[in-house]
Design an enzyme around this catalytic site. Structure first.
Site: not given
Ligand code: GLU
Length: 526
Positions: A52, A292-294
């Protein structure tokens, strides 16, 4: 010994938080100890990322710990892609995982890329397997078809919220008769499959990091295990795959702790022996916020793009959160992967979340850079990287770049001596462009008569800036040169710039060869 559910009656709570985690205080004989189940098996561990987003530092750490655990026990490290939530799948995330794991030296033994006897290693390619396995649970009564519509579930949710209760499925379809189920199936009514979560029981387990634990899942309704689109949910696919892939130890992020009781109940419903579980507390940003991946700086790509060495990044993430035997008070040094395998001890992993110590990344990288520069074979590779970096940084000067191997080597060695350089990127930042961009060749008249003499003076002796400052002062006196003008000429010859670092500093960094070469360049030179 087959896993047995510990029949502890729950103290059902009011509407407090949905998850209740309890550390068991006493040694209870009926706490589930999975270690016996895996005692005689060779270790098989897995990293099971969902595609994801790209690989981030948390994922890298989980993968590393699994890898080290496998290697320390002569075991097998598997990478399994958990892509059951197709709506959230990022198309190139899978490639990103493998590329970055390989770069970090964390090489899987089995995966969709590396092969193996337990494939497919991507969950979306295992749908047939899940269909077969769920039949077992339907047949033994641990799972059932649910035909509740989205509308009904929405009403349940709303009612719960209005009543200040935690929304949960009311398990209505548990009570359908076989005839009703058969009718609805024959009718092709939309359905999913749910697992009977026996809320009377709390499975306890002995976590490799947290010790004995029990987590109450009684507040939750029966979870979906096969969705209406035929895809399994995380819990179901995860358990089926860990079992079929003969995983002996599940080492995963602490955020999955709350799922483990459900998984244990699933193992029990199948009559399977569960693996041992070890949950790894989170590593956080230095300010305590979640990685966070963001966030760019949480992604491994961020560090690769900045030319951080893989072993530096790997060591950096081992410096937070424990898990490694390090001599107390010892000077910081990078461990090789083999040393990390030896130093790893799962019992030393901290139980609390830890913050990254950002300042140590530069130190780890500097140490790694020094190691590369000092090793002739590794240094060749660094020289190539610096050449690429220079070309990328100064495209407008492509015809006047000094990409000479020896020049680059000299600058690198200088940087090691000064302990200033933490990343190769620094070599092309700030005032250092003069190192790489050759100045315009000066008209012959600037190649004054003093040039020959100065070269002779520079040829002998040390080339450090203190000595060079003295030498230049003496030289200007002896040759009746006006010092400021003399400096300005040298600065133009060396760097073609009017302002910047001191002349002696520039000479020291350039080194003897490059300094003399620049001072003596003529129009006819290349
Ligand atoms: N697919 C889960 C994730 O994305 C892995 C959970 C597990 O390791 O069991 O992190």
């Amino acid at each position: 010994m087959l896993f047995r559910i510990n029949p502890i009656k729950l103290l059902l709570r009011q509407n407090t938080k949905s998850v209740y985690i309890r550390y068991c205080s006493t040694q209870q004989s009926d706490v589930h100890d999975c270690s016996q189940n895996v005692a005689n098996k060779s270790v098989r561990v897995r990293f099971a990322p969902s595609p994801t987003g790209y690989l981030h530092l948390g994922g890298l750490r989980t993968a590393l710990i699994n890898f080290l655990y496998a290697k320390a026990h002569n075991g097998t490290f598997i990478v399994r892609i958990e892509d059951t939530d197709q709506s959230r799948t990022v198309p190139d995330a899978q490639q990103n995982f493998f590329r970055n794991l390989e770069w970090a030296g964390i090489v899987p033994d089995e995966s969709v890329i590396h092969g193996g006897n337990y494939g497919p290693y991507v969950q979306s390619q295992r749908l047939k397997i899940y269909r077969q396995e769920v039949r077992k649970l339907l047949e033994n009564g641990s799972a059932y078809y649910c035909f509740c519509t989205e509308k009904r579930l929405e009403t349940l949710r709303k009612e719960a919220i209005e009543a200040n209760e935690i929304p949960k499925y009311d398990n209505r379809c548990r009570h359908l008769t076989p005839v009703q189920v058969a009718e609805k199936l024959a009718n092709n009514d939309p359905m999913c499959i749910r697992f009977k979560l026996e809320s009377e029981t709390v499975p306890e387990f002995n976590d490799l990091v947290f010790g004995e634990m029990s987590i109450d899942v009684s507040d939750e309704g029966d979870p979906i295990i096969i969705k209406s689109d035929g895809f399994p949910t995380y819990h179901f696919a995860n358990v089926v795959d860990d079992h079929l892939m003969e995983v002996t130890h599940v080492l995963r992020g602490a955020e999955w702790r709350i799922s483990t009781p459900k998984h244990l109940l699933l193992y029990d419903a199948f009559g399977w022996k569960p693996p041992q579980f070890g949950h790894l507390p989170l590593i956080l940003n230095p300010d305590g916020t979640k990685l966070s991946k963001r966030h760019d700086h949480a992604n491994v790509d961020y560090y690769r793009d900045r030319k951080i060495f893989p072993l530096a990044l790997v060591n950096y993430i081992t410096l937070s959160g424990g898990g490694f035997v390090r001599e107390p008070g010892a000077k910081l040094r990078n461990f090789t992967m083999d040393e990390l395998i030896k130093a790893f001890d799962i019992e030393r992993i901290n139980k609390n979340s830890s913050r990254l110590k950002t300042e140590l990344l530069d130190d780890c990288n500097r140490l790694e850079l020094i190691r590369h520069i000092k090793d002739p074979a590794l240094c060749d590779e660094i020289v190539k990287q610096v050449q690429e970096l220079i070309k990328r940084t100064y495209p407008k000067h492509i015809d006047s770049l000094d990409l000479d191997d020896q020049h680059i080597r000299n600058v690198l060695n200088w940087s090691v001596g000064t302990e200033r350089l933490q990343s190769l990127q620094q070599l092309v930042e700030g005032e250092l462009s003069f190192l790489w961009i050759l100045p315009k060749i000066q008209p012959d008249n600037i190649q004054s008569e003093w040039v020959g003499k100065l070269v002779a003076a520079l040829e002998s002796g040390d080339f450090d800036k203190t000595r060079l400052s003295e030498l230049l002062r003496e030289f200007s006196k002896e040759n009746n040169l006006k010092f400021p003008k003399f400096m300005a000429s040298l600065r133009t010859m060396l760097a073609g710039i009017k302002e910047g670092p001191g002349v002696a500093d520039m000479m020291e960094i350039l080194g003897k060869t490059a300094t003399i070469k620049r001072i003596t360049r003529k129009k006819s030179d290349k």
